[in-house]
Design a protein around this motif. Sequence first.
Motif, mmCIF file in Angstrom:
data_model
loop_
_atom_site.group_PDB
_atom_site.id
_atom_site.type_symbol
_atom_site.label_atom_id
_atom_site.label_comp_id
_atom_site.label_asym_id
_atom_site.label_seq_id
_atom_site.Cartn_x
_atom_site.Cartn_y
_atom_site.Cartn_z
ATOM 1 N N LEU A 51 -14.259 186.489 93.020
ATOM 2 C CA LEU A 51 -15.551 186.873 92.471
ATOM 3 C C LEU A 51 -15.631 186.561 90.982
ATOM 4 N N ILE A 52 -14.558 186.826 90.253
ATOM 5 C CA ILE A 52 -14.531 186.528 88.819
ATOM 6 C C ILE A 52 -14.684 185.036 88.580
ATOM 7 N N TYR A 53 -13.947 184.229 89.315
ATOM 8 C CA TYR A 53 -14.031 182.786 89.118
ATOM 9 C C TYR A 53 -15.359 182.211 89.600
ATOM 10 N N ALA A 54 -15.949 182.800 90.603
ATOM 11 C CA ALA A 54 -17.269 182.336 91.065
ATOM 12 C C ALA A 54 -18.332 182.589 90.008
ATOM 13 N N THR A 55 -18.282 183.749 89.363
ATOM 14 C CA THR A 55 -19.268 184.027 88.323
ATOM 15 C C THR A 55 -19.047 183.142 87.103
ATOM 16 N N GLN A 56 -17.814 182.746 86.853
ATOM 17 C CA GLN A 56 -17.564 181.851 85.723
ATOM 18 C C GLN A 56 -18.093 180.452 85.997
ATOM 19 N N TYR A 57 -18.106 180.032 87.233
ATOM 20 C CA TYR A 57 -18.653 178.720 87.568
ATOM 21 C C TYR A 57 -20.177 178.721 87.613
ATOM 22 N N LEU A 58 -20.769 179.880 87.770
ATOM 23 C CA LEU A 58 -22.228 179.977 87.882
ATOM 24 C C LEU A 58 -22.870 180.447 86.578
ATOM 25 N N ARG A 59 -22.396 179.932 85.461
ATOM 26 C CA ARG A 59 -22.925 180.366 84.168
ATOM 27 C C ARG A 59 -24.345 179.880 83.925
ATOM 28 N N VAL A 60 -24.673 178.681 84.350
ATOM 29 C CA VAL A 60 -26.018 178.152 84.125
ATOM 30 C C VAL A 60 -27.070 178.977 84.884
ATOM 31 N N PRO A 61 -26.868 179.295 86.159
ATOM 32 C CA PRO A 61 -27.843 180.191 86.813
ATOM 33 C C PRO A 61 -27.910 181.573 86.157
ATOM 34 N N LEU A 62 -26.781 182.059 85.622
ATOM 35 C CA LEU A 62 -26.808 183.339 84.918
ATOM 36 C C LEU A 62 -27.652 183.258 83.656
ATOM 37 N N ILE A 63 -27.574 182.162 82.953
ATOM 38 C CA ILE A 63 -28.399 181.976 81.756
ATOM 39 C C ILE A 63 -29.875 181.995 82.130
ATOM 40 N N ILE A 64 -30.210 181.329 83.216
ATOM 41 C CA ILE A 64 -31.609 181.289 83.669
ATOM 42 C C ILE A 64 -32.078 182.683 84.089
ATOM 43 N N LEU A 65 -31.255 183.396 84.840
ATOM 44 C CA LEU A 65 -31.631 184.753 85.265
ATOM 45 C C LEU A 65 -31.748 185.696 84.078
ATOM 46 N N ASN A 66 -30.871 185.563 83.089
ATOM 47 C CA ASN A 66 -30.971 186.381 81.878
ATOM 48 C C ASN A 66 -32.256 186.080 81.122
ATOM 49 N N SER A 67 -32.617 184.808 81.050
ATOM 50 C CA SER A 67 -33.861 184.427 80.370
ATOM 51 C C SER A 67 -35.073 185.011 81.072
ATOM 52 N N ILE A 68 -35.077 184.962 82.394
ATOM 53 C CA ILE A 68 -36.174 185.555 83.163
ATOM 54 C C ILE A 68 -36.246 187.059 82.935
ATOM 55 N N CYS A 69 -35.095 187.697 82.940
ATOM 56 C CA CYS A 69 -35.045 189.150 82.732
ATOM 57 C C CYS A 69 -35.567 189.521 81.343
ATOM 58 N N ILE A 70 -35.176 188.782 80.323
ATOM 59 C CA ILE A 70 -35.660 189.031 78.965
ATOM 60 C C ILE A 70 -37.165 188.814 78.887
ATOM 61 N N PHE A 71 -37.644 187.751 79.502
ATOM 62 C CA PHE A 71 -39.070 187.448 79.491
ATOM 63 C C PHE A 71 -39.884 188.554 80.162
ATOM 64 N N VAL A 72 -39.416 189.049 81.288
ATOM 65 C CA VAL A 72 -40.116 190.130 81.996
ATOM 66 C C VAL A 72 -40.093 191.410 81.169
ATOM 67 N N LYS A 73 -38.965 191.698 80.530
ATOM 68 C CA LYS A 73 -38.883 192.881 79.685
ATOM 69 C C LYS A 73 -39.828 192.800 78.497
ATOM 70 N N LEU A 74 -39.972 191.603 77.920
ATOM 71 C CA LEU A 74 -40.887 191.440 76.798
ATOM 72 C C LEU A 74 -42.337 191.633 77.243
ATOM 73 N N LEU A 75 -42.690 191.153 78.416
ATOM 74 C CA LEU A 75 -44.049 191.288 78.910
ATOM 75 C C LEU A 75 -44.380 192.725 79.322
ATOM 76 N N SER A 76 -43.399 193.444 79.865
ATOM 77 C CA SER A 76 -43.673 194.774 80.379
ATOM 78 C C SER A 76 -43.563 195.868 79.313
ATOM 79 N N GLY A 77 -42.875 195.588 78.246
ATOM 80 C CA GLY A 77 -42.609 196.659 77.304
ATOM 81 C C GLY A 77 -43.387 196.628 76.082
#
Length: 77
Positions: A51-77
């Motif tokens: 699981l640790i190594y899988a998340t390390q290989y999936l850094r680009v999708p994590l960056i995209i999901l973090n960006s979406i999460c930040i964007f939604v938080k900015l719009l809702s708050g």
Amino acid sequence: MGLWTIFEGFLLLANSLAILNEDRFLAPRRWSFSDLSAGQAKSLKAQLMGLIYATQYLRVPLIILNSICIFVKLLSG
């Protein structure tokens, strides 16, 4: 506690696993792939290491999901 809160929690967990450094943190605790023997491939430790190594290989999708999460938080708050 809604679905969005659960999603944020899993995203934070994935972020914490993605930043673990193998040389400085995992290898001294014998949590690197080189320390894993073939006989214990189904153990809990091996599955957590996978699981640790899988998340390390999936850094680009994590960056995209973090960006979406930040964007939604900015719009809702």
